[in-house]
Design a protein around this motif. Structure first.
Motif, short mmCIF file in Angstrom:
data_model
loop_
_atom_site.label_atom_id
_atom_site.label_comp_id
_atom_site.label_asym_id
_atom_site.label_seq_id
_atom_site.Cartn_x
_atom_site.Cartn_y
_atom_site.Cartn_z
N TRP A 1 20.62 85.88 80.22
CA TRP A 1 20.46 84.43 80.06
C TRP A 1 21.49 83.70 80.92
N ARG A 2 22.71 84.17 80.90
CA ARG A 2 23.75 83.52 81.71
C ARG A 2 23.39 83.56 83.19
N GLU A 3 22.89 84.71 83.63
CA GLU A 3 22.53 84.84 85.04
C GLU A 3 21.41 83.89 85.41
N LEU A 4 20.36 83.83 84.59
CA LEU A 4 19.25 82.93 84.87
C LEU A 4 19.69 81.48 84.87
N ALA A 5 20.52 81.10 83.91
CA ALA A 5 20.99 79.71 83.84
C ALA A 5 21.81 79.36 85.07
N ARG A 6 22.67 80.27 85.49
CA ARG A 6 23.52 80.00 86.64
C ARG A 6 22.69 79.87 87.92
N GLN A 7 21.71 80.75 88.09
CA GLN A 7 20.87 80.70 89.27
C GLN A 7 20.03 79.42 89.30
N ALA B 1 37.83 74.85 82.87
CA ALA B 1 36.92 74.45 81.79
C ALA B 1 35.48 74.34 82.30
N LEU B 2 35.29 73.70 83.45
CA LEU B 2 33.94 73.53 83.98
C LEU B 2 33.32 74.87 84.37
N THR B 3 34.11 75.77 84.94
CA THR B 3 33.59 77.08 85.33
C THR B 3 33.17 77.89 84.10
N LEU B 4 34.02 77.91 83.09
CA LEU B 4 33.68 78.67 81.89
C LEU B 4 32.43 78.11 81.22
N ARG B 5 32.23 76.80 81.38
CA ARG B 5 31.03 76.17 80.80
C ARG B 5 29.79 76.43 81.66
N ALA B 6 29.87 76.12 82.96
CA ALA B 6 28.69 76.15 83.82
C ALA B 6 28.38 77.53 84.38
N VAL B 7 29.39 78.34 84.61
CA VAL B 7 29.19 79.65 85.22
C VAL B 7 29.17 80.76 84.17
N ALA B 8 30.17 80.75 83.29
CA ALA B 8 30.24 81.82 82.28
C ALA B 8 29.33 81.56 81.10
N GLY B 9 28.90 80.31 80.91
CA GLY B 9 28.00 80.00 79.81
C GLY B 9 28.67 79.90 78.46
N LEU B 10 29.99 79.75 78.44
CA LEU B 10 30.69 79.61 77.16
C LEU B 10 30.46 78.21 76.60
N THR B 11 30.44 78.10 75.30
CA THR B 11 30.34 76.79 74.67
C THR B 11 31.69 76.09 74.72
N THR B 12 31.65 74.78 74.47
CA THR B 12 32.90 74.02 74.44
C THR B 12 33.84 74.57 73.37
N ALA B 13 33.28 74.95 72.24
CA ALA B 13 34.10 75.52 71.16
C ALA B 13 34.75 76.83 71.58
N GLN B 14 34.00 77.68 72.29
CA GLN B 14 34.56 78.96 72.75
C GLN B 14 35.70 78.73 73.73
#
Length: 411
Positions: A14-20, A125-138
């Motif tokens: 899922w993370r890969e598809l979202a990032r692509q 913060a932006l990378t962990l959100r947009a690239v890694a797919g972590l939530t704001t809480a994580q």
């Protein structure tokens, strides 16, 4: 938010598809529309989560991109109603020709999130959100700061990217932001290897993502020794995972790990990378840590480990990082215990605690050293304090196990 596993695919897929998909929309509409593009991808992911279990597409990425484009256009048109015709045309017209070829744009999105005009906190913060797919809480858990603060950092970073209005950076510009990218990848892998909450103790998908991105970065900047060093460090650390977390999920410290379980293939690749990068290099922090990891990987056990060399490398690492990282100093003290004795190390722990009283793992290291020194009562007290001080569930479980074992041995 990355959805769960509705059709058997792991979270990493899922993370890969979202990032692509995000990368493809940013290529089409420009980074000035980062916020709109990300929202469109998230809506497409939600639709995929709802529809794919019943009918899985032949081309998941193509489906996701097409759906996200429709969501983007819907949002852009909605915003455009409040703007004049010229602005509407700018939003809806792709600034570059659409791409049909399949390509991995992960590194380009990572470079964008690490744009030098963004503050370091915003980059991470932006990378962990947009690239890694972590939530704001994580992400907030990683840094132990309020979720609202992380949300503000992400919002400001997106706004700044919108002000810059640039397209995705070309691959040949990867070296311009390599330091920031390396730092962010290190944070990603550190969180994957030792999750903040400790439940589970390790995020395998996030670790795989970090290694994948590190490979892409090294291919883009093959002459950057730190990129090679970071990839080697990740591989050598990942190689120990089968022995680090037992079948019951309990952590096993380095001195108790069954080294026969270590991944020999990953160790071999990591050591080869270290050997390629070190000749004539001006070593940076990641290459130095990779050299330390390689020494551990090559040793058959704790007793035969080259602790003298490891101690020297940690001292050099302290110098390279300007003595600003207390965790490096803590690791140096552990090595010093093996070379100069436990009393010297305990004195170092006292001095370090005076300057950094809340340093993670410091209490656990003190307890372990006291146990090795044959001071069970002091060690038990230190273990209890360390358990009370840590919020990591896996670490708590590990420390409780050590405390029970110590108590059983002296009753």
């Amino acid at each position: 938010m990355i959805p769960a596993e509705p059709f058997g695919e792991g979270e990493g897929r899922w993370r890969e598809l979202a990032r692509q998909a995000l990368a493809r929309l940013l290529r089409s509409y420009g980074t000035a529309q980062f916020d709109l593009c990300e929202d469109a991808v998230q809506e497409a992911l939600l639709q995929a989560y709802q529809q794919w279990p019943a009918r899985f597409p032949d081309d998941p990425l193509g489906w996701l991109i097409a759906t996200a484009r429709r969501r983007y256009v819907d949002r852009a048109r909605s915003d455009a109603r409040r703007r004049d015709r010229e602005t509407r045309a700018t939003l809806l017209a792709p600034p570059v020709a659409p791409e049909t070829a399949q390509r991995d744009d992960s590194l380009l999105v990572l470079q964008l999130c690490c744009h030098p005009d963004l503050p370091r906190s915003g980059q991470v913060a932006l990378t962990l959100r947009a690239v890694a797919g972590l939530t704001t809480a994580q992400i907030a858990n990683v840094y132990q700061i309020p979720e609202r603060t992380i949300a503000q950092r992400i919002t400001r970073a997106k706004r700044r990217l919108g002000e810059l209005g640039r397209l995705l950076p070309p691959p040949e510009q990867a070296d311009e932001s390599v330091t920031a990218v390396l730092d962010v990848l290190y944070v990603m892998f550190a969180e994957a290897h030792h999750t903040t909450a400790g439940a589970p103790p390790r995020d395998a998908d996030l670790a795989a993502e970090a290694i994948h991105l590190a490979r892409l970065l090294r291919r883009s900047v093959p002459e950057a020794t730190e990129a090679t060093g970071l990839l080697a460090l990740m591989l050598l650390t990942e190689a120990r995972h089968p022995a680090r977390v037992g079948p019951d999920g309990r952590l096993t410290s380095l001195d108790e790990q069954d080294r026969a379980l270590w991944d020999k293939e990953l160790i071999g690749e990591g050591i080869r990378l270290v050997e390629q990068a070190t000749p004539g290099a001006d070593p940076g922090p990641y290459l130095l840590q990779a050299c330390i990891a390689a020494l551990h990987a090559e040793a058959p056990d704790i007793a035969t480990t080259d602790w003298v060399e490891i101690l020297a490398l940690y001292r050099l690492l302290e110098i390279v990082t300007g003595h600003r990282n207390p965790t490096i100093t803590l690791n140096r003290i552990v090595a010093q215990a093996m070379v100069d004795g436990i009393d010297v190390a305990l004195a170092g722990i006292d001095a370090l605690e005076a300057d950094h009283p809340g340093l993670p793992r410091l209490g656990a290291v003190r307890a372990h050293l006291l146990e090795q020194a044959g001071r069970p009562d002091d060690a038990a007290t230190a273990y209890r304090r360390a358990i009370a001080a840590t919020v990591n569930l896996a670490e708590q479980r590990h420390l409780r196990h050590r405390l029970r074992r110590l108590s059983d041995a002296h009753t």
